[in-house]
Scaffold this motif. Structure first.
Motif, PDB file in Angstrom:
ATOM      1  N   GLU A   1      -3.987  -5.010   3.580  1.00  0.00           N
ATOM      2  CA  GLU A   1      -2.633  -4.692   3.107  1.00  0.00           C
ATOM      3  C   GLU A   1      -1.841  -3.913   4.155  1.00  0.00           C
ATOM      4  O   GLU A   1      -0.638  -4.128   4.318  1.00  0.00           O
ATOM      5  N   LEU A   2      -2.499  -3.009   4.868  1.00  0.00           N
ATOM      6  CA  LEU A   2      -1.795  -2.212   5.872  1.00  0.00           C
ATOM      7  C   LEU A   2      -1.440  -3.027   7.103  1.00  0.00           C
ATOM      8  O   LEU A   2      -0.549  -2.644   7.874  1.00  0.00           O
ATOM      9  N   ASP A   3      -2.123  -4.133   7.309  1.00  0.00           N
ATOM     10  CA  ASP A   3      -1.842  -4.989   8.456  1.00  0.00           C
ATOM     11  C   ASP A   3      -0.697  -5.969   8.192  1.00  0.00           C
ATOM     12  O   ASP A   3      -0.223  -6.630   9.118  1.00  0.00           O
ATOM     13  N   LYS A   4      -0.246  -6.056   6.961  1.00  0.00           N
ATOM     14  CA  LYS A   4       0.829  -6.995   6.630  1.00  0.00           C
ATOM     15  C   LYS A   4       2.172  -6.478   7.147  1.00  0.00           C
ATOM     16  O   LYS A   4       2.391  -5.272   7.237  1.00  0.00           O
ATOM     17  N   PRO A   5       3.076  -7.380   7.480  1.00  0.00           N
ATOM     18  CA  PRO A   5       4.395  -6.947   7.963  1.00  0.00           C
ATOM     19  C   PRO A   5       5.206  -6.283   6.857  1.00  0.00           C
ATOM     20  O   PRO A   5       5.005  -6.565   5.673  1.00  0.00           O
ATOM     21  N   GLN A   6       6.102  -5.397   7.266  1.00  0.00           N
ATOM     22  CA  GLN A   6       7.000  -4.716   6.337  1.00  0.00           C
ATOM     23  C   GLN A   6       6.235  -3.997   5.222  1.00  0.00           C
ATOM     24  O   GLN A   6       6.516  -4.164   4.033  1.00  0.00           O
ATOM     25  N   SER A   7       5.255  -3.181   5.634  1.00  0.00           N
ATOM     26  CA  SER A   7       4.437  -2.439   4.663  1.00  0.00           C
ATOM     27  C   SER A   7       4.762  -0.955   4.684  1.00  0.00           C
ATOM     28  O   SER A   7       5.164  -0.401   5.705  1.00  0.00           O
ATOM     29  N   MET A   8       4.568  -0.327   3.546  1.00  0.00           N
ATOM     30  CA  MET A   8       4.810   1.110   3.388  1.00  0.00           C
ATOM     31  C   MET A   8       3.602   1.734   2.711  1.00  0.00           C
ATOM     32  O   MET A   8       3.107   1.220   1.707  1.00  0.00           O
ATOM     33  N   LEU A   9       3.108   2.826   3.262  1.00  0.00           N
ATOM     34  CA  LEU A   9       1.982   3.541   2.660  1.00  0.00           C
ATOM     35  C   LEU A   9       2.389   4.974   2.372  1.00  0.00           C
ATOM     36  O   LEU A   9       2.742   5.727   3.283  1.00  0.00           O
ATOM     37  N   PHE A  10       2.355   5.350   1.096  1.00  0.00           N
ATOM     38  CA  PHE A  10       2.575   6.729   0.680  1.00  0.00           C
ATOM     39  C   PHE A  10       1.211   7.346   0.375  1.00  0.00           C
ATOM     40  O   PHE A  10       0.419   6.775  -0.375  1.00  0.00           O
ATOM     41  N   VAL A  11       0.947   8.514   0.942  1.00  0.00           N
ATOM     42  CA  VAL A  11      -0.335   9.188   0.756  1.00  0.00           C
ATOM     43  C   VAL A  11      -0.107  10.481  -0.009  1.00  0.00           C
ATOM     44  O   VAL A  11       0.672  11.342   0.413  1.00  0.00           O
TER      45      VAL A  11
ATOM     46  N   GLN B   1      -1.012   0.967  14.461  1.00  0.00           N
ATOM     47  CA  GLN B   1      -0.645   0.099  15.585  1.00  0.00           C
ATOM     48  C   GLN B   1       0.261  -1.035  15.124  1.00  0.00           C
ATOM     49  O   GLN B   1       0.879  -1.715  15.954  1.00  0.00           O
ATOM     50  N   ASN B   2       0.326  -1.247  13.811  1.00  0.00           N
ATOM     51  CA  ASN B   2       1.209  -2.258  13.244  1.00  0.00           C
ATOM     52  C   ASN B   2       2.638  -1.716  13.246  1.00  0.00           C
ATOM     53  O   ASN B   2       2.950  -0.788  12.502  1.00  0.00           O
ATOM     54  N   PRO B   3       3.545  -2.253  14.072  1.00  0.00           N
ATOM     55  CA  PRO B   3       4.908  -1.725  14.152  1.00  0.00           C
ATOM     56  C   PRO B   3       5.699  -1.896  12.866  1.00  0.00           C
ATOM     57  O   PRO B   3       6.720  -1.239  12.662  1.00  0.00           O
ATOM     58  N   GLY B   4       5.201  -2.773  11.957  1.00  0.00           N
ATOM     59  CA  GLY B   4       5.894  -2.995  10.700  1.00  0.00           C
ATOM     60  C   GLY B   4       5.412  -2.100   9.573  1.00  0.00           C
ATOM     61  O   GLY B   4       5.837  -2.259   8.425  1.00  0.00           O
ATOM     62  N   LEU B   5       4.530  -1.163   9.886  1.00  0.00           N
ATOM     63  CA  LEU B   5       3.987  -0.255   8.868  1.00  0.00           C
ATOM     64  C   LEU B   5       4.625   1.124   8.970  1.00  0.00           C
ATOM     65  O   LEU B   5       4.686   1.716  10.048  1.00  0.00           O
ATOM     66  N   GLN B   6       5.095   1.639   7.852  1.00  0.00           N
ATOM     67  CA  GLN B   6       5.595   3.019   7.766  1.00  0.00           C
ATOM     68  C   GLN B   6       4.638   3.812   6.886  1.00  0.00           C
ATOM     69  O   GLN B   6       4.349   3.424   5.755  1.00  0.00           O
TER      70      GLN B   6
ATOM     71  N   THR C   1      -4.536  13.733  16.301  1.00  0.00           N
ATOM     72  CA  THR C   1      -3.166  13.892  16.783  1.00  0.00           C
ATOM     73  C   THR C   1      -2.611  12.545  17.210  1.00  0.00           C
ATOM     74  O   THR C   1      -3.051  11.951  18.194  1.00  0.00           O
ATOM     75  N   ILE C   2      -1.638  12.067  16.462  1.00  0.00           N
ATOM     76  CA  ILE C   2      -1.044  10.763  16.725  1.00  0.00           C
ATOM     77  C   ILE C   2       0.464  10.926  16.877  1.00  0.00           C
ATOM     78  O   ILE C   2       1.128  11.452  15.990  1.00  0.00           O
ATOM     79  N   SER C   3       0.985  10.521  17.999  1.00  0.00           N
ATOM     80  CA  SER C   3       2.425  10.541  18.208  1.00  0.00           C
ATOM     81  C   SER C   3       2.941   9.148  17.903  1.00  0.00           C
ATOM     82  O   SER C   3       2.796   8.219  18.703  1.00  0.00           O
ATOM     83  N   ASN C   4       3.497   8.976  16.727  1.00  0.00           N
ATOM     84  CA  ASN C   4       3.898   7.647  16.277  1.00  0.00           C
ATOM     85  C   ASN C   4       5.179   7.772  15.454  1.00  0.00           C
ATOM     86  O   ASN C   4       5.217   8.514  14.473  1.00  0.00           O
ATOM     87  N   PRO C   5       6.234   7.061  15.823  1.00  0.00           N
ATOM     88  CA  PRO C   5       7.502   7.162  15.087  1.00  0.00           C
ATOM     89  C   PRO C   5       7.410   6.643  13.663  1.00  0.00           C
ATOM     90  O   PRO C   5       8.274   6.924  12.842  1.00  0.00           O
ATOM     91  N   ASN C   6       6.360   5.865  13.350  1.00  0.00           N
ATOM     92  CA  ASN C   6       6.207   5.329  11.997  1.00  0.00           C
ATOM     93  C   ASN C   6       5.300   6.188  11.121  1.00  0.00           C
ATOM     94  O   ASN C   6       4.947   5.780  10.013  1.00  0.00           O
ATOM     95  N   LEU C   7       4.914   7.350  11.637  1.00  0.00           N
ATOM     96  CA  LEU C   7       4.088   8.283  10.860  1.00  0.00           C
ATOM     97  C   LEU C   7       4.923   9.497  10.490  1.00  0.00           C
ATOM     98  O   LEU C   7       5.438  10.203  11.356  1.00  0.00           O
ATOM     99  N   LEU C   8       5.067   9.733   9.206  1.00  0.00           N
ATOM    100  CA  LEU C   8       5.855  10.847   8.694  1.00  0.00           C
ATOM    101  C   LEU C   8       4.968  11.724   7.817  1.00  0.00           C
ATOM    102  O   LEU C   8       4.395  11.250   6.836  1.00  0.00           O
ATOM    103  N   ILE C   9       4.816  12.985   8.191  1.00  0.00           N
ATOM    104  CA  ILE C   9       4.023  13.930   7.403  1.00  0.00           C
ATOM    105  C   ILE C   9       4.963  15.004   6.883  1.00  0.00           C
ATOM    106  O   ILE C   9       5.575  15.740   7.662  1.00  0.00           O
ATOM    107  N   LEU C  10       5.081  15.083   5.559  1.00  0.00           N
ATOM    108  CA  LEU C  10       6.011  16.015   4.930  1.00  0.00           C
ATOM    109  C   LEU C  10       5.266  17.137   4.231  1.00  0.00           C
ATOM    110  O   LEU C  10       4.285  16.903   3.518  1.00  0.00           O
TER     111      LEU C  10
END
Length: 371
Positions: free
Chosen positions: A235-245, A264-269, A300-309
């Motif tokens: 599921e995380l490898d699919k395009p246009q995916s969103m994961l809320f943790v 590494q999937n650019p389509g995953l947020q 430690t991951i520097s990734n624009p698609n990773l958001l930690i709130l």
């Protein structure tokens, strides 16, 4: 939507946040939720150091029996059930309003918890929402058995005269650590046949990954648990995916590795909600906070698609929502302070709920934009 959460030297930055944009992503992305032990608090506390795993399992069994019987007592169980009820309702609202031409009208709930809070909440929500499908991976009538192939099913609603074909919103529940109401069936000795009961299995009979320090090893011992994790990976490898943790600290090395790889999937947020602003690592002499704890566990991951709130990041938004609620409830929520906010299941639900107030105060917008 956000800046990198970590630079190359490991320094962490508070992301620029736009709650409205985060909500909009829910309509254009394939929705995935990962729930950890923190999601079922306060009814089910996390395992403490020195506590016997069986003590926690017994509490989960008792609480889940109450849920199955529909007799949830006042107090912690009711509070947690109401949080799950709001959470499931939020997902249903999003799916109902989403455009199926962009992404499938379905959402995946992955949870490492054994309890039956999701099932009980879903059962109640479906009483008033006939157009919702709940897929827990089981099939059968008098006896229901889990099979990962069942997750591939989709349902469409057609008119009485076949004059339309409408994709039915579906919520899939995947439990990679098992469930308190699963048991290994003896009917098929050659295959791993997992039966789903309508109430918790008896003592020592539940098909679960024991909550001990060997959880990662136990997960790989069962083909069924392995297939559940494989679904998470797919599921995380699919395009246009969103994961809320929510309520998950990435102690499980298999899930941690899968999220690391999936980024590494650019389509995953990926959006991770840290429970509090306080550190949970006593060894951290610098104090630190929950975001740093998660980055320590995740790597430690520097990734624009990773958001930690953390609560500090959304304090203004949460307080604004509370004040709006207080107009129709008691006034105690007006006294809430930023340091009292916790990003538990209930708070995250309020942030993502599409029918919450559409605008936030200018003070909240200015405070966030200035970071």
């Amino acid at each position: 939507m956000s800046e990198n959460n970590a630079s190359n030297d490991g320094e962490h930055f508070t992301p620029h946040l736009d709650i409205q944009q985060l909500r909009k992503l829910c309509y254009s992305k394939r929705l995935n939720f990962l729930l950890g032990a923190g999601a079922s608090q306060p009814a089910i506390p996390t395992l403490k150091d020195g506590q016997k795993p069986e003590e926690l399992i017994n509490l989960i069994r008792k609480t889940s029996r109450d849920l199955a019987d529909g007799s949830v007592p006042d107090g912690r169980e009711e509070e947690t059930f109401e949080a799950y009820l709001g959470f499931v309702s939020m997902i249903v609202s999003i799916l109902t309003m989403s455009n199926s031409r962009a992404v499938p009208r379905s959402a995946n709930i992955f949870t490492t918890n054994y309890d039956l809070f999701v099932e009980a909440a879903m059962d109640q929500v479906m009483r008033d929402n006939y157009g919702i499908i709940f897929n827990d991976g089981a099939n059968g009538y008098f006896k229901r058995y889990i099979n990962t192939f069942n997750y591939d099913r989709s349902t469409a609603l057609r008119g009485q005269f076949d004059n339309y074909n409408h994709e039915t919103p579906t919520i899939r529940l995947i439990k990679p650590h098992g469930s308190i109401n699963w048991r290994r069936s003896k009917e098929d000795k050659d295959h791993e046949l997992i039966e789903v009961l309508d109430r918790p299995a008896g003592r020592g009979r539940s098909f679960i990954v024991p909550p001990d320090k060997y959880e990662s090893g136990h997960t790989m011992e069962s083909r069924h648990f392995f297939e559940m994790l494989r679904l998470f990976n797919i599921e995380l490898d699919k395009p246009q995916s969103m994961l809320f943790v929510i309520g998950f600290s990435f102690q499980d090395k298999h899930i941690k590795g899968m999220v690391q790889r999936a980024l590494q999937n650019p389509g995953l947020q990926v959006c991770i909600f840290a429970y509090s602003d306080e550190t949970s690592r006593p060894a951290n002499s610098d104090g630190g906070n929950a975001r740093e704890d998660i980055m320590h566990n995740l790597g430690t991951i520097s990734n624009p698609n990773l958001l930690i709130l953390s609560p500090e990041d959304v304090a203004s938004f949460v307080i604004d929502l509370r004040k709006h609620d207080a107009d129709h409830a008691d006034s105690k929520d007006k006294e809430e302070k930023p340091e009292d906010i916790r990003l538990n299941l209930n708070t995250v639900t309020r942030l993502l709920m599409p029918n919450s107030i559409e605008g936030f105060s200018a003070q909240a917008d200015d405070k966030t934009a200035g970071r």
